[in-house]
Design a protein around this motif. Structure first.
Motif, PDB file in Angstrom:
ATOM      1  N   GLU A   1      13.837  10.161   8.015  1.00 46.90           N
ATOM      2  CA  GLU A   1      13.836  11.571   8.375  1.00 46.90           C
ATOM      3  C   GLU A   1      15.032  12.206   7.670  1.00 46.90           C
ATOM      4  O   GLU A   1      16.160  12.056   8.115  1.00 46.90           O
ATOM      5  CB  GLU A   1      13.961  11.758   9.888  1.00 46.90           C
ATOM      6  CG  GLU A   1      12.779  11.197  10.659  1.00 46.90           C
ATOM      7  CD  GLU A   1      13.003  11.275  12.146  1.00 46.90           C
ATOM      8  OE1 GLU A   1      13.014  12.397  12.685  1.00 46.90           O
ATOM      9  OE2 GLU A   1      13.197  10.215  12.751  1.00 46.90           O
TER      10      GLU A   1
ATOM     11  N   SER B   1      20.970  11.153   7.443  1.00 43.75           N
ATOM     12  CA  SER B   1      19.527  11.048   7.705  1.00 43.75           C
ATOM     13  C   SER B   1      19.271   9.977   8.762  1.00 43.75           C
ATOM     14  O   SER B   1      20.059   9.041   8.923  1.00 43.75           O
ATOM     15  CB  SER B   1      18.780  10.674   6.429  1.00 43.75           C
ATOM     16  OG  SER B   1      18.878  11.686   5.472  1.00 43.75           O
ATOM     17  N   ARG B   2      18.154  10.114   9.471  1.00 46.89           N
ATOM     18  CA  ARG B   2      17.753   9.097  10.446  1.00 46.89           C
ATOM     19  C   ARG B   2      16.785   8.133   9.778  1.00 46.89           C
ATOM     20  O   ARG B   2      15.878   8.553   9.061  1.00 46.89           O
ATOM     21  CB  ARG B   2      17.066   9.725  11.649  1.00 46.89           C
ATOM     22  CG  ARG B   2      18.009  10.304  12.640  1.00 46.89           C
ATOM     23  CD  ARG B   2      17.348  10.611  13.951  1.00 46.89           C
ATOM     24  NE  ARG B   2      16.251  11.549  13.832  1.00 46.89           N
ATOM     25  CZ  ARG B   2      15.980  12.487  14.715  1.00 46.89           C
ATOM     26  NH1 ARG B   2      16.714  12.623  15.782  1.00 46.89           N
ATOM     27  NH2 ARG B   2      14.954  13.300  14.534  1.00 46.89           N
TER      28      ARG B   2
ATOM     29  N   ARG C   1      21.543   5.730  11.354  1.00 40.33           N
ATOM     30  CA  ARG C   1      21.921   6.919  10.597  1.00 40.33           C
ATOM     31  C   ARG C   1      22.494   6.495   9.255  1.00 40.33           C
ATOM     32  O   ARG C   1      23.221   5.518   9.163  1.00 40.33           O
ATOM     33  CB  ARG C   1      22.961   7.685  11.407  1.00 40.33           C
ATOM     34  CG  ARG C   1      23.387   8.996  10.836  1.00 40.33           C
ATOM     35  CD  ARG C   1      24.428   9.664  11.725  1.00 40.33           C
ATOM     36  NE  ARG C   1      25.648   8.902  11.838  1.00 40.33           N
ATOM     37  CZ  ARG C   1      26.671   8.963  10.986  1.00 40.33           C
ATOM     38  NH1 ARG C   1      26.610   9.753   9.954  1.00 40.33           N
ATOM     39  NH2 ARG C   1      27.747   8.236  11.168  1.00 40.33           N
TER      40      ARG C   1
ATOM     41  N   CYS D   1      17.105  10.564   0.951  1.00 41.46           N
ATOM     42  CA  CYS D   1      17.748  10.068   2.164  1.00 41.46           C
ATOM     43  C   CYS D   1      19.236  10.415   2.117  1.00 41.46           C
ATOM     44  O   CYS D   1      20.077   9.534   1.955  1.00 41.46           O
ATOM     45  CB  CYS D   1      17.538   8.571   2.270  1.00 41.46           C
ATOM     46  SG  CYS D   1      18.174   7.855   3.783  1.00 41.46           S
TER      47      CYS D   1
ATOM     48  N   TYR E   1      18.053  14.352   6.464  1.00 48.67           N
ATOM     49  CA  TYR E   1      18.960  15.297   7.114  1.00 48.67           C
ATOM     50  C   TYR E   1      18.936  16.616   6.354  1.00 48.67           C
ATOM     51  O   TYR E   1      19.091  16.648   5.135  1.00 48.67           O
ATOM     52  CB  TYR E   1      20.372  14.711   7.125  1.00 48.67           C
ATOM     53  CG  TYR E   1      21.427  15.606   7.699  1.00 48.67           C
ATOM     54  CD1 TYR E   1      21.491  15.855   9.065  1.00 48.67           C
ATOM     55  CD2 TYR E   1      22.374  16.193   6.880  1.00 48.67           C
ATOM     56  CE1 TYR E   1      22.474  16.662   9.599  1.00 48.67           C
ATOM     57  CE2 TYR E   1      23.368  16.999   7.404  1.00 48.67           C
ATOM     58  CZ  TYR E   1      23.412  17.233   8.763  1.00 48.67           C
ATOM     59  OH  TYR E   1      24.392  18.032   9.276  1.00 48.67           O
TER      60      TYR E   1
ATOM     61  N   THR F   1      19.437  18.937  12.173  1.00 47.94           N
ATOM     62  CA  THR F   1      18.006  19.136  11.920  1.00 47.94           C
ATOM     63  C   THR F   1      17.563  18.176  10.826  1.00 47.94           C
ATOM     64  O   THR F   1      18.325  17.860   9.913  1.00 47.94           O
ATOM     65  CB  THR F   1      17.684  20.583  11.516  1.00 47.94           C
ATOM     66  OG1 THR F   1      18.433  20.916  10.362  1.00 47.94           O
ATOM     67  CG2 THR F   1      18.010  21.551  12.635  1.00 47.94           C
ATOM     68  N   TYR F   2      16.316  17.734  10.932  1.00 52.68           N
ATOM     69  CA  TYR F   2      15.764  16.744  10.016  1.00 52.68           C
ATOM     70  C   TYR F   2      14.439  17.228   9.452  1.00 52.68           C
ATOM     71  O   TYR F   2      13.715  17.975  10.100  1.00 52.68           O
ATOM     72  CB  TYR F   2      15.560  15.405  10.744  1.00 52.68           C
ATOM     73  CG  TYR F   2      16.831  14.853  11.321  1.00 52.68           C
ATOM     74  CD1 TYR F   2      17.697  14.102  10.544  1.00 52.68           C
ATOM     75  CD2 TYR F   2      17.188  15.106  12.634  1.00 52.68           C
ATOM     76  CE1 TYR F   2      18.883  13.608  11.063  1.00 52.68           C
ATOM     77  CE2 TYR F   2      18.370  14.616  13.167  1.00 52.68           C
ATOM     78  CZ  TYR F   2      19.207  13.869  12.379  1.00 52.68           C
ATOM     79  OH  TYR F   2      20.380  13.392  12.893  1.00 52.68           O
TER      80      TYR F   2
END
Length: 105
Positions: free
Chosen positions: A15, A71-72, A82, A67, A17, A26-27
């Motif tokens: 996901e 980012s997750r 993370r 990524c 960032y 937020t992603y």
């Protein structure tokens, strides 16, 4: 030359960032089933601010992986982590594979 696909045995979800909002980070939309090679070892790395932090997972993926730091990532075992730092390895004209290396918490 890209890292050979047969070496990327794991699948992760990323996901990306996008930044912070009034409600927190937020992603972007999750990108599922990303081929990668995951090594869950403990290493000391530097974060974008230059501080030494501990990375518990290192990920090798194809070049061009979106990524950014923060980012997750969902690892193959289901753990959500993370991104600490990202390195894009290229060697134009040399017979070595290009890849993206991600250090994660």
């Amino acid at each position: 030359m890209r890292v050979p696909a047969y070496l990327l045995r794991h699948r992760i979800t990323v996901e990306p960032y996008l930044g912070d909002s009034a409600y927190g980070p937020t992603y972007g939309p999750p990108v599922a089933d990303v081929p990668a090679l995951v090594a869950e070892t403990i290493k000391t790395v530097r974060d974008p601010q230059g501080r030494e932090v501990t990375s518990t997972a290192q990920i090798i993926a194809a070049p061009g992986l979106d990524c950014p730091a923060e980012s997750r990532i969902t690892l193959p075992d289901g753990r959500i982590t993370r991104t600490i730092s990202v390195a894009h390895h290229t060697a134009p004209g040399l017979p070595v594979p290009q890849c993206t290396e991600v250090s994660a918490e």
